[in-house]
Design a protein around this motif. Structure first.
Motif, PDB file in Angstrom:
ATOM      1  N   SER A   1      81.359 -33.813   2.256  1.00 47.28           N
ATOM      2  CA  SER A   1      81.270 -32.689   1.328  1.00 47.28           C
ATOM      3  C   SER A   1      80.697 -31.474   2.048  1.00 47.28           C
ATOM      4  CB  SER A   1      80.369 -33.059   0.151  1.00 47.28           C
ATOM      5  OG  SER A   1      79.061 -33.280   0.627  1.00 47.28           O
ATOM      6  N   ARG A   2      80.966 -30.294   1.472  1.00 45.00           N
ATOM      7  CA  ARG A   2      80.472 -29.074   2.104  1.00 45.00           C
ATOM      8  C   ARG A   2      78.940 -29.065   2.126  1.00 45.00           C
ATOM      9  NH1 ARG A   2      79.548 -23.660   0.456  1.00 45.00           N
ATOM     10  NH2 ARG A   2      79.584 -22.307   2.296  1.00 45.00           N
ATOM     11  N   ALA A   3      78.332 -29.538   1.005  1.00 40.49           N
ATOM     12  CA  ALA A   3      76.872 -29.549   0.931  1.00 40.49           C
ATOM     13  C   ALA A   3      76.287 -30.403   2.053  1.00 40.49           C
ATOM     14  CB  ALA A   3      76.418 -30.072  -0.423  1.00 40.49           C
ATOM     15  N   ALA A   4      76.865 -31.585   2.288  1.00 39.28           N
ATOM     16  CA  ALA A   4      76.335 -32.477   3.312  1.00 39.28           C
ATOM     17  C   ALA A   4      76.535 -31.884   4.700  1.00 39.28           C
ATOM     18  CB  ALA A   4      77.012 -33.837   3.214  1.00 39.28           C
TER      19      ALA A   4
ATOM     20  N   VAL B   1      70.231 -20.316   8.913  1.00 40.40           N
ATOM     21  CA  VAL B   1      70.679 -20.882   7.630  1.00 40.40           C
ATOM     22  C   VAL B   1      71.868 -20.090   7.092  1.00 40.40           C
ATOM     23  CG1 VAL B   1      70.038 -21.222   5.224  1.00 40.40           C
ATOM     24  CG2 VAL B   1      68.458 -21.878   7.028  1.00 40.40           C
ATOM     25  N   ILE B   2      71.759 -18.749   7.141  1.00 36.05           N
ATOM     26  CA  ILE B   2      72.845 -17.910   6.629  1.00 36.05           C
ATOM     27  C   ILE B   2      74.102 -18.116   7.472  1.00 36.05           C
ATOM     28  CG2 ILE B   2      73.590 -15.522   6.313  1.00 36.05           C
ATOM     29  CD1 ILE B   2      70.567 -14.954   5.631  1.00 36.05           C
ATOM     30  N   ALA B   3      73.908 -18.218   8.800  1.00 38.59           N
ATOM     31  CA  ALA B   3      75.052 -18.473   9.684  1.00 38.59           C
ATOM     32  C   ALA B   3      75.704 -19.799   9.324  1.00 38.59           C
ATOM     33  CB  ALA B   3      74.594 -18.467  11.138  1.00 38.59           C
ATOM     34  N   ALA B   4      74.876 -20.832   9.062  1.00 40.11           N
ATOM     35  CA  ALA B   4      75.426 -22.146   8.715  1.00 40.11           C
ATOM     36  C   ALA B   4      76.285 -22.054   7.461  1.00 40.11           C
ATOM     37  CB  ALA B   4      74.291 -23.139   8.499  1.00 40.11           C
TER      38      ALA B   4
ATOM     39  N   LEU C   1      75.284 -20.816  -0.139  1.00 34.95           N
ATOM     40  CA  LEU C   1      74.773 -22.179   0.048  1.00 34.95           C
ATOM     41  C   LEU C   1      74.992 -23.014  -1.203  1.00 34.95           C
ATOM     42  CD1 LEU C   1      71.352 -21.299   1.677  1.00 34.95           C
ATOM     43  CD2 LEU C   1      73.178 -22.581   2.788  1.00 34.95           C
ATOM     44  N   PRO C   2      75.483 -24.248  -1.072  1.00 32.28           N
ATOM     45  CA  PRO C   2      75.554 -25.126  -2.232  1.00 32.28           C
ATOM     46  C   PRO C   2      74.146 -25.496  -2.702  1.00 32.28           C
ATOM     47  CG  PRO C   2      76.483 -26.195  -0.273  1.00 32.28           C
ATOM     48  CD  PRO C   2      75.919 -24.894   0.157  1.00 32.28           C
ATOM     49  N   ARG C   3      73.957 -25.636  -4.022  1.00 33.42           N
ATOM     50  CA  ARG C   3      72.602 -25.832  -4.542  1.00 33.42           C
ATOM     51  C   ARG C   3      71.966 -27.122  -4.027  1.00 33.42           C
ATOM     52  NH1 ARG C   3      73.377 -26.346 -10.867  1.00 33.42           N
ATOM     53  NH2 ARG C   3      71.180 -26.860 -10.658  1.00 33.42           N
TER      54      ARG C   3
ATOM     55  N   SER D   1      69.358 -20.994  -7.963  1.00 31.40           N
ATOM     56  CA  SER D   1      70.794 -21.019  -7.674  1.00 31.40           C
ATOM     57  C   SER D   1      71.427 -19.631  -7.526  1.00 31.40           C
ATOM     58  CB  SER D   1      71.545 -21.872  -8.691  1.00 31.40           C
ATOM     59  OG  SER D   1      71.608 -21.212  -9.919  1.00 31.40           O
ATOM     60  N   PRO D   2      70.953 -18.579  -8.247  1.00 29.76           N
ATOM     61  CA  PRO D   2      71.569 -17.263  -7.990  1.00 29.76           C
ATOM     62  C   PRO D   2      71.401 -16.834  -6.527  1.00 29.76           C
ATOM     63  CG  PRO D   2      70.192 -17.193  -9.956  1.00 29.76           C
ATOM     64  CD  PRO D   2      69.962 -18.517  -9.321  1.00 29.76           C
ATOM     65  N   LEU D   3      70.206 -17.071  -6.000  1.00 24.23           N
ATOM     66  CA  LEU D   3      69.946 -16.692  -4.609  1.00 24.23           C
ATOM     67  C   LEU D   3      70.811 -17.525  -3.659  1.00 24.23           C
ATOM     68  CD1 LEU D   3      68.174 -15.136  -2.534  1.00 24.23           C
ATOM     69  CD2 LEU D   3      66.631 -17.086  -2.599  1.00 24.23           C
ATOM     70  N   LEU D   4      70.874 -18.838  -3.933  1.00 23.21           N
ATOM     71  CA  LEU D   4      71.652 -19.734  -3.071  1.00 23.21           C
ATOM     72  C   LEU D   4      73.127 -19.338  -3.078  1.00 23.21           C
ATOM     73  CD1 LEU D   4      70.041 -23.163  -4.007  1.00 23.21           C
ATOM     74  CD2 LEU D   4      69.770 -21.897  -1.881  1.00 23.21           C
TER      75      LEU D   4
END
Lengths: 166, 186
Positions: free
Chosen positions: A112-115, A159-162, A79-81, A71-74
């Protein structure tokens, strides 16, 4: 709002181009729809295997452990975990990523943001390893040079852009 | 994945949780497939219209100019250009069934032109990376998944998806061109 028009517009474009090419639109649609349904049936066994595995990882708490570990990296990447499973599975298998996205939607709700991030990551990338081995195998390539690092770096950028865009 | 999960369950004494998970996965898969079947049928139909009206061919011809400048083909490799364009055009329109055969043909054509067998050329690598970064314009499966899950606006992920795809495709292309340029200088 404007994005709601996309799919109707796509259908209109497809029908018009069929008329232009003098193709019987109805028959062409039905043939395509049959292929679409066949695709669903053909991925069903893979989804059964993958969803079983994902459910196992979730129920036993292994997924939580992995999310807590990373989770620290995410968080640093924005990014949501919950999106971890999608990020990890997407380069490996299309049906696994599909299963993971549907899990995230189930758990967090579709808006949700994660979805949403899970959807964007999944829609904006390909199965790097599958495509890579298929194409390199077809060409008989044994020295793939920078293929894998370049493809994975491009995936990471997506992924980072997303994470920034959603 | 299954083995890792079972070993972890055994090690942490959660046989019950493991059993519950194993019996629920298949049902979830069937539900997911049924919820996706409608969307797949619809988009399959749209793809059928596009394919039979030759839309992919039209897009492919338009890609030939720009792509012939982007790809630095080695002598003999340029014979693959029509297949390269066809593959990327079909990918853009989400026609996976049409893109893969063209893509594999393009790879074989480029491989046959090489003096050094087994070594991927710069054009082959760029083509491969473009194929792994997804250039699809409409994420149809994701829209369908969101629609079935009851999202407020299923299509509102289209724009961020396009932008994320653009970023990853641009990065992949940039890395390939840089690596190829560095090699030429040597």
């Amino acid at each position: 709002m404007g994005q709601s028009l996309l799919i109707p517009a796509l259908l209109v474009l497809a029908v018009l181009s069929a008329l232009h090419a003098r193709v019987v639109a109805y028959d062409a649609f039905v043939r395509g729809a049959r292929e679409g349904l066949e695709t669903v049936v053909s991925v069903a066994p893979y989804l059964a295997a993958i969803l079983t595995a994902v459910a196992l990882l979730r129920e036993t708490g292994l997924m939580d452990a992995a999310q807590a570990l990373l989770s620290p990296l995410l968080t640093r990447l924005g990014l949501p975990r919950e999106s971890l499973s999608v990020v990890l599975l997407r380069p490996l298998s299309g049906s696994a990523a599909l299963a993971a996205v549907s899990e995230v939607m189930h758990a967090c709700g579709p808006d949700s943001r994660a979805a949403r991030i899970a959807c964007v990551i999944s829609g904006a990338s390909e199965t790097v390893f599958f495509t890579g081995s298929l194409y390199l195998g077809a060409a008989g390539v044994t020295r793939s040079r920078y293929a894998v690092p370049a493809a994975l770096a491009a995936y990471a950028a997506g992924v980072i852009a997303a994470a920034q865009l959603v | 994945m299954l083995l890792v999960g079972i070993v972890y369950a055994a090690a942490t004494g959660q046989a019950e949780a493991a059993q519950r998970a194993l019996l629920s996965g298949g049902g979830q898969a069937v539900e997911l497939c049924i919820s996706l079947a409608g969307t797949y049928a619809f988009f399959g139909g749209v793809m059928g219209l596009m394919r039979e009206s030759g839309l992919a061919g039209g897009v492919a011809r338009r890609l030939e100019g720009p792509l012939s400048r982007l790809f630095r083909f080695e002598p003999g490799e340029e014979a693959a250009l029509p297949d390269v364009c066809m593959n990327l055009a079909a990918d853009m329109l989400g026609m996976g069934n049409a893109s893969t055969p063209a893509g594999l043909r393009a790879m074989r054509t480029m491989a046959a032109a090489k003096r050094e067998p087994g070594r991927a050329s710069s054009a082959m690598l760029l083509f491969l990376v473009l194929n792994t970064t997804s250039v699809q314009l409409l994420p149809a499966t994701m829209i369908g998944l969101r629609a079935q899950a009851g999202a407020a606006n299923p299509a509102d992920i289209v724009l961020p998806t396009l932008l994320a795809t653009a970023v990853s495709t641009a990065c992949g292309t940039g890395i390939c061109l840089l690596c190829a340029a560095r090699e030429r200088r040597r």
